[in-house]
Design a protein around this motif. Structure first.
Motif, PDB file in Angstrom:
ATOM      1  N   VAL A 121       0.806  -1.225   0.000  1.00  0.00           N
ATOM      2  CA  VAL A 121       0.000   0.000   0.000  1.00  0.00           C
ATOM      3  C   VAL A 121       0.842   1.280   0.000  1.00  0.00           C
ATOM      4  O   VAL A 121       0.327   2.361  -0.266  1.00  0.00           O
ATOM      5  N   PHE A 122       2.146   1.173   0.294  1.00  0.00           N
ATOM      6  CA  PHE A 122       2.994   2.363   0.333  1.00  0.00           C
ATOM      7  C   PHE A 122       4.459   1.968   0.197  1.00  0.00           C
ATOM      8  O   PHE A 122       4.874   0.938   0.735  1.00  0.00           O
ATOM      9  N   VAL A 123       5.229   2.791  -0.516  1.00  0.00           N
ATOM     10  CA  VAL A 123       6.666   2.580  -0.653  1.00  0.00           C
ATOM     11  C   VAL A 123       7.369   3.883  -0.300  1.00  0.00           C
ATOM     12  O   VAL A 123       7.025   4.942  -0.823  1.00  0.00           O
ATOM     13  N   ASP A 124       8.329   3.811   0.613  1.00  0.00           N
ATOM     14  CA  ASP A 124       9.124   4.971   1.020  1.00  0.00           C
ATOM     15  C   ASP A 124      10.518   4.814   0.424  1.00  0.00           C
ATOM     16  O   ASP A 124      11.239   3.866   0.770  1.00  0.00           O
ATOM     17  N   LEU A 125      10.876   5.718  -0.480  1.00  0.00           N
ATOM     18  CA  LEU A 125      12.151   5.622  -1.190  1.00  0.00           C
ATOM     19  C   LEU A 125      13.015   6.851  -0.900  1.00  0.00           C
ATOM     20  O   LEU A 125      12.501   7.916  -0.546  1.00  0.00           O
ATOM     21  N   PRO A 126      14.335   6.720  -1.103  1.00  0.00           N
ATOM     22  CA  PRO A 126      15.220   7.876  -0.909  1.00  0.00           C
ATOM     23  C   PRO A 126      15.042   8.897  -2.032  1.00  0.00           C
ATOM     24  O   PRO A 126      14.276   8.661  -2.974  1.00  0.00           O
ATOM     25  N   LYS A 127      15.754  10.005  -1.933  1.00  0.00           N
ATOM     26  CA  LYS A 127      15.713  11.038  -2.972  1.00  0.00           C
ATOM     27  C   LYS A 127      16.851  10.825  -3.965  1.00  0.00           C
ATOM     28  O   LYS A 127      17.886  10.253  -3.620  1.00  0.00           O
ATOM     29  N   VAL A 128      16.652  11.307  -5.180  1.00  0.00           N
ATOM     30  CA  VAL A 128      17.720  11.277  -6.176  1.00  0.00           C
ATOM     31  C   VAL A 128      18.910  12.049  -5.602  1.00  0.00           C
ATOM     32  O   VAL A 128      18.750  13.124  -5.020  1.00  0.00           O
ATOM     33  N   GLY A 129      20.092  11.466  -5.726  1.00  0.00           N
ATOM     34  CA  GLY A 129      21.306  12.084  -5.191  1.00  0.00           C
ATOM     35  C   GLY A 129      21.706  11.548  -3.830  1.00  0.00           C
ATOM     36  O   GLY A 129      22.831  11.744  -3.381  1.00  0.00           O
ATOM     37  N   ASP A 130      20.779  10.848  -3.153  1.00  0.00           N
ATOM     38  CA  ASP A 130      21.103  10.270  -1.846  1.00  0.00           C
ATOM     39  C   ASP A 130      22.091   9.117  -2.010  1.00  0.00           C
ATOM     40  O   ASP A 130      22.000   8.351  -2.974  1.00  0.00           O
ATOM     41  N   PRO A 131      22.993   8.954  -1.047  1.00  0.00           N
ATOM     42  CA  PRO A 131      23.889   7.796  -1.083  1.00  0.00           C
ATOM     43  C   PRO A 131      23.183   6.558  -0.523  1.00  0.00           C
ATOM     44  O   PRO A 131      22.303   6.672   0.336  1.00  0.00           O
ATOM     45  N   VAL A 132      23.537   5.394  -1.042  1.00  0.00           N
ATOM     46  CA  VAL A 132      23.088   4.121  -0.493  1.00  0.00           C
ATOM     47  C   VAL A 132      24.328   3.264  -0.268  1.00  0.00           C
ATOM     48  O   VAL A 132      25.334   3.426  -0.961  1.00  0.00           O
ATOM     49  N   LYS A 133      24.241   2.375   0.708  1.00  0.00           N
ATOM     50  CA  LYS A 133      25.381   1.524   1.036  1.00  0.00           C
ATOM     51  C   LYS A 133      24.930   0.069   1.046  1.00  0.00           C
ATOM     52  O   LYS A 133      23.856  -0.248   1.566  1.00  0.00           O
ATOM     53  N   ALA A 134      25.739  -0.788   0.473  1.00  0.00           N
ATOM     54  CA  ALA A 134      25.414  -2.219   0.394  1.00  0.00           C
ATOM     55  C   ALA A 134      25.079  -2.756   1.776  1.00  0.00           C
ATOM     56  O   ALA A 134      25.809  -2.531   2.739  1.00  0.00           O
ATOM     57  N   GLY A 135      23.941  -3.451   1.863  1.00  0.00           N
ATOM     58  CA  GLY A 135      23.531  -4.073   3.109  1.00  0.00           C
ATOM     59  C   GLY A 135      22.816  -3.155   4.086  1.00  0.00           C
ATOM     60  O   GLY A 135      22.384  -3.586   5.143  1.00  0.00           O
ATOM     61  N   GLU A 136      22.690  -1.864   3.730  1.00  0.00           N
ATOM     62  CA  GLU A 136      22.033  -0.915   4.625  1.00  0.00           C
ATOM     63  C   GLU A 136      20.657  -0.514   4.098  1.00  0.00           C
ATOM     64  O   GLU A 136      20.379  -0.591   2.910  1.00  0.00           O
ATOM     65  N   ILE A 137      19.808  -0.066   4.997  1.00  0.00           N
ATOM     66  CA  ILE A 137      18.430   0.295   4.666  1.00  0.00           C
ATOM     67  C   ILE A 137      18.381   1.541   3.773  1.00  0.00           C
ATOM     68  O   ILE A 137      19.049   2.530   4.061  1.00  0.00           O
ATOM     69  N   PHE A 138      17.596   1.477   2.704  1.00  0.00           N
ATOM     70  CA  PHE A 138      17.406   2.658   1.843  1.00  0.00           C
ATOM     71  C   PHE A 138      15.961   3.149   1.838  1.00  0.00           C
ATOM     72  O   PHE A 138      15.662   4.215   1.316  1.00  0.00           O
ATOM     73  N   GLY A 139      15.055   2.376   2.397  1.00  0.00           N
ATOM     74  CA  GLY A 139      13.653   2.763   2.409  1.00  0.00           C
ATOM     75  C   GLY A 139      12.828   1.666   3.036  1.00  0.00           C
ATOM     76  O   GLY A 139      13.361   0.779   3.718  1.00  0.00           O
ATOM     77  N   SER A 140      11.517   1.743   2.796  1.00  0.00           N
ATOM     78  CA  SER A 140      10.638   0.708   3.343  1.00  0.00           C
ATOM     79  C   SER A 140       9.447   0.494   2.426  1.00  0.00           C
ATOM     80  O   SER A 140       9.132   1.332   1.587  1.00  0.00           O
ATOM     81  N   VAL A 141       8.827  -0.645   2.613  1.00  0.00           N
ATOM     82  CA  VAL A 141       7.622  -0.981   1.871  1.00  0.00           C
ATOM     83  C   VAL A 141       6.567  -1.385   2.904  1.00  0.00           C
ATOM     84  O   VAL A 141       6.852  -2.123   3.840  1.00  0.00           O
ATOM     85  N   GLU A 142       5.376  -0.824   2.737  1.00  0.00           N
ATOM     86  CA  GLU A 142       4.300  -1.091   3.687  1.00  0.00           C
ATOM     87  C   GLU A 142       3.205  -1.895   2.993  1.00  0.00           C
ATOM     88  O   GLU A 142       2.763  -1.548   1.902  1.00  0.00           O
ATOM     89  N   SER A 143       2.812  -2.971   3.657  1.00  0.00           N
ATOM     90  CA  SER A 143       1.714  -3.782   3.137  1.00  0.00           C
ATOM     91  C   SER A 143       0.597  -3.794   4.167  1.00  0.00           C
ATOM     92  O   SER A 143       0.730  -3.213   5.243  1.00  0.00           O
ATOM     93  N   VAL A 144      -0.472  -4.482   3.835  1.00  0.00           N
ATOM     94  CA  VAL A 144      -1.574  -4.593   4.786  1.00  0.00           C
ATOM     95  C   VAL A 144      -1.154  -5.403   6.014  1.00  0.00           C
ATOM     96  O   VAL A 144      -1.762  -5.278   7.067  1.00  0.00           O
ATOM     97  N   LYS A 145      -0.074  -6.181   5.884  1.00  0.00           N
ATOM     98  CA  LYS A 145       0.404  -7.021   6.984  1.00  0.00           C
ATOM     99  C   LYS A 145       1.442  -6.325   7.863  1.00  0.00           C
ATOM    100  O   LYS A 145       1.428  -6.492   9.077  1.00  0.00           O
TER     101      LYS A 145
END
Length: 129
Positions: free
Chosen positions: A39-63
């Protein structure tokens, strides 16, 4: 469930498809199936750094809400804006519905990820099927 052979996978159930120095990231069919209706996806902004194995966002479901982990280190080059209004696209086709594109910092990190066959084996061991 099928997993494209040309993708690489994480044990946190993300996939990455690489073209040159850019990686396209999404979640696996197994992940979307386990989550249920997204039902919802939380993503970083363009230009943000990401690192292997680290959290970049979240996904929300009904569960539940689940963290998303980056398969590689780099910089966010693009996000899938369509997911803001239609996150359920992930449920209908997880293998092609991407979340973000990353400019890779270190292509050697891809060697640490699972092949489609290894990921399928990991999922079957995790689920007992």
């Amino acid at each position: 469930m099928s997993y494209p052979a040309d993708y690489k996978y994480t044990k946190e159930h993300e996939w990455i498809s690489v073209d040159g120095t850019k990686g396209t990231v999404g979640i696996t069919d197994y992940a979307q199936s386990s989550l249920g209706d997204i039902v919802f996806v939380d993503l970083p902004k363009v230009g943000d750094p990401v690192k292997a194995g680290e959290i970049f966002g979240s996904v929300e479901s009904v569960k539940a809400v689940s963290d998303l982990y980056s398969p590689v280190t780099g910089t966010v080059a693009e996000i899938n804006e369509a997911l803001k209004d239609a996150p359920e696209k992930i449920n209908s086709d997880a293998n092609t519905t991407w979340m973000l594109k990353v400019e890779l910092s270190d292509a050697a990190e891809l060697e640490k990820l699972l092949s489609a066959a290894d990921y399928e084996k990991f999922v079957s061991e995790e689920t007992g099927h």
